[in-house]
Design a protein around this motif. Sequence first.
Motif, PDB file in Angstrom:
ATOM      1  N   GLN A  49      -8.577   9.153   6.092  1.00  0.00           N
ATOM      2  CA  GLN A  49      -9.305   8.015   6.641  1.00  0.00           C
ATOM      3  C   GLN A  49      -8.791   7.663   8.037  1.00  0.00           C
ATOM      4  O   GLN A  49      -9.568   7.355   8.942  1.00  0.00           O
ATOM      5  N   VAL A  50      -7.488   7.767   8.216  1.00  0.00           N
ATOM      6  CA  VAL A  50      -6.911   7.516   9.544  1.00  0.00           C
ATOM      7  C   VAL A  50      -7.417   8.554  10.537  1.00  0.00           C
ATOM      8  O   VAL A  50      -7.724   8.230  11.698  1.00  0.00           O
ATOM      9  N   ARG A  70     -10.288  10.091  10.471  1.00  0.00           N
ATOM     10  CA  ARG A  70     -11.677   9.766  10.818  1.00  0.00           C
ATOM     11  C   ARG A  70     -11.724   8.604  11.814  1.00  0.00           C
ATOM     12  O   ARG A  70     -12.546   8.605  12.739  1.00  0.00           O
ATOM     13  N   GLU A  71     -10.890   7.609  11.625  1.00  0.00           N
ATOM     14  CA  GLU A  71     -10.903   6.445  12.513  1.00  0.00           C
ATOM     15  C   GLU A  71     -10.504   6.804  13.940  1.00  0.00           C
ATOM     16  O   GLU A  71     -10.977   6.173  14.895  1.00  0.00           O
ATOM     17  N   HIS A  72      -9.651   7.806  14.094  1.00  0.00           N
ATOM     18  CA  HIS A  72      -9.182   8.182  15.424  1.00  0.00           C
ATOM     19  C   HIS A  72      -9.783   9.493  15.915  1.00  0.00           C
ATOM     20  O   HIS A  72      -9.279  10.087  16.875  1.00  0.00           O
ATOM     21  N   ASN A  73     -10.879   9.911  15.285  1.00  0.00           N
ATOM     22  CA  ASN A  73     -11.593  11.122  15.702  1.00  0.00           C
ATOM     23  C   ASN A  73     -10.673  12.346  15.719  1.00  0.00           C
ATOM     24  O   ASN A  73     -10.699  13.166  16.646  1.00  0.00           O
ATOM     25  N   ALA A 129       0.832  -1.209   0.000  1.00  0.00           N
ATOM     26  CA  ALA A 129       0.000   0.000   0.000  1.00  0.00           C
ATOM     27  C   ALA A 129       0.862   1.251   0.000  1.00  0.00           C
ATOM     28  O   ALA A 129       2.000   1.251   0.459  1.00  0.00           O
ATOM     29  N   LEU A 130       0.284   2.332  -0.537  1.00  0.00           N
ATOM     30  CA  LEU A 130       0.974   3.613  -0.607  1.00  0.00           C
ATOM     31  C   LEU A 130       0.310   4.609   0.327  1.00  0.00           C
ATOM     32  O   LEU A 130      -0.906   4.576   0.554  1.00  0.00           O
ATOM     33  N   MET A 131       1.107   5.531   0.845  1.00  0.00           N
ATOM     34  CA  MET A 131       0.597   6.601   1.690  1.00  0.00           C
ATOM     35  C   MET A 131       0.016   7.695   0.797  1.00  0.00           C
ATOM     36  O   MET A 131       0.728   8.277  -0.018  1.00  0.00           O
ATOM     37  N   TYR A 145       1.495   0.315  11.532  1.00  0.00           N
ATOM     38  CA  TYR A 145       0.983  -0.959  11.009  1.00  0.00           C
ATOM     39  C   TYR A 145       0.031  -0.751   9.822  1.00  0.00           C
ATOM     40  O   TYR A 145      -1.075  -1.306   9.769  1.00  0.00           O
ATOM     41  N   LYS A 146       0.487   0.045   8.861  1.00  0.00           N
ATOM     42  CA  LYS A 146      -0.292   0.267   7.637  1.00  0.00           C
ATOM     43  C   LYS A 146       0.327  -0.446   6.439  1.00  0.00           C
ATOM     44  O   LYS A 146      -0.287  -0.478   5.363  1.00  0.00           O
TER      45      LYS A 146
END
Length: 433
Positions: A11-12, A14-17, A2-4, A32-33
């Motif tokens: 998205q990260v 949003r997942e961590h508010n 995967a690429l950054m 761990y991406k």
Amino acid sequence: MALMTSKALKQVCREHNLYQTPYLNDKIYLHYKGWASIEPCIGEYSGLKAVWLEGNGLLAIENLEALTELRCLFIQNNCIEFVSGLDSNVSLDTVNLSNNQIRTLQGLDKLPSLKTLTLANNRITDYDDLVHLLDCSETISCLDLSNNKIEDPRVMEIFEKMPSLSVLQLTGNPVIRKIQNYRKIVINMIPTLNYLDDRPVFPDEKRCAIAWLRGGHEEEKNERALIRQEQQDRDKRNFEAMRRMQEEGRQKRIAECLAKGIDPATVIPNYRPAGSKTEEEEQEEIDEDEVQAEDNDKENHENSWRPTPVPKGATRLTIQEEDPKGSDVPPPLEDVPAEERIALTSAAKCANASIWDDVSAKPCDNTDASVADQSASPDDSKWAVRTPLGASLSSTSDSEPLQSAITTTSVSASGTTSITSSRPRPTSAPAGR
């Protein structure tokens, strides 16, 4: 792999508010991406102060120039081989590069604020790999180099030139086994050290290490004794200070009670009027009484085995009390006169009873036994023996078993005889008689 991307970073968030506006975030969790590189899109998050990039497949540190406020970088568990790309991050305070493939520490000279550097489980081996630590030696206070391949004892010279170093981790490196008295040597070389490997370095340990370097084990032993004495004196002073504070407060409360006309004994626990004994004096008296009681018990125990002395010319009087069940114990055979011993032995055999150990209990056909003369001189002491009832009173035929009741014959000093019956036995004839 995967690429950054900017989308992935949002998205990260949003997942961590976190904030959707990139530059408003001061931290971001990118661990761990599975990313192989740090892409330029991370520059949009220019307000970041802490970045987690743990557990990816990163090969280098790059594209972090825009993060000028970055203070903490956690980039462990990757595949990084060199420390680079941090020239613009002058505010970095903590860098974790453990579990990578780092062999040299070039690139630290642009980090004037670096205090904590973690390089555990890498491939650092010798003095040349670590010499670049001197570029930021004035600021580093916590250095973790555990589980590397460091073998050159000269690396201690580098640590000695780091004036702010307070925590050093070298566990798992071969250099430890090459330095005799390793811990004492390191403590002497780095006076500012407060934590070495697996445990803290306390002030007392520093003093002992300095004493050992000054005069060997004997000097260290004396220093330890001095430390113990100082500790005891300090504890004593603290105890006395506390007692003085308690006594001052107690006297103040007593004065208040007396001013108000109140009996202090009703308000203050363990109140003692002026002139009475103190707690220490009372305790001393109690201790003295206990010691005296122990001495008395010991003396009584030592004298308990000694028999009571008999006055000269007196005769010991032995009175045998009859057991409630009639099982009185006869006197020893040697204490019975010869003429009485014959009669009593014959009577005991006829009664099928063993009175003394040297008389066997065998049935006797001759039941016509008579009691011998039981007269005694006035000087004889009182004694009691057992004789079969009927031995001197009646006789039976050979076919009729003798009634084996036991009597006690007592002879007093005056010569009178008394007979008492005790514990009758069964009158049935033995089998086969």
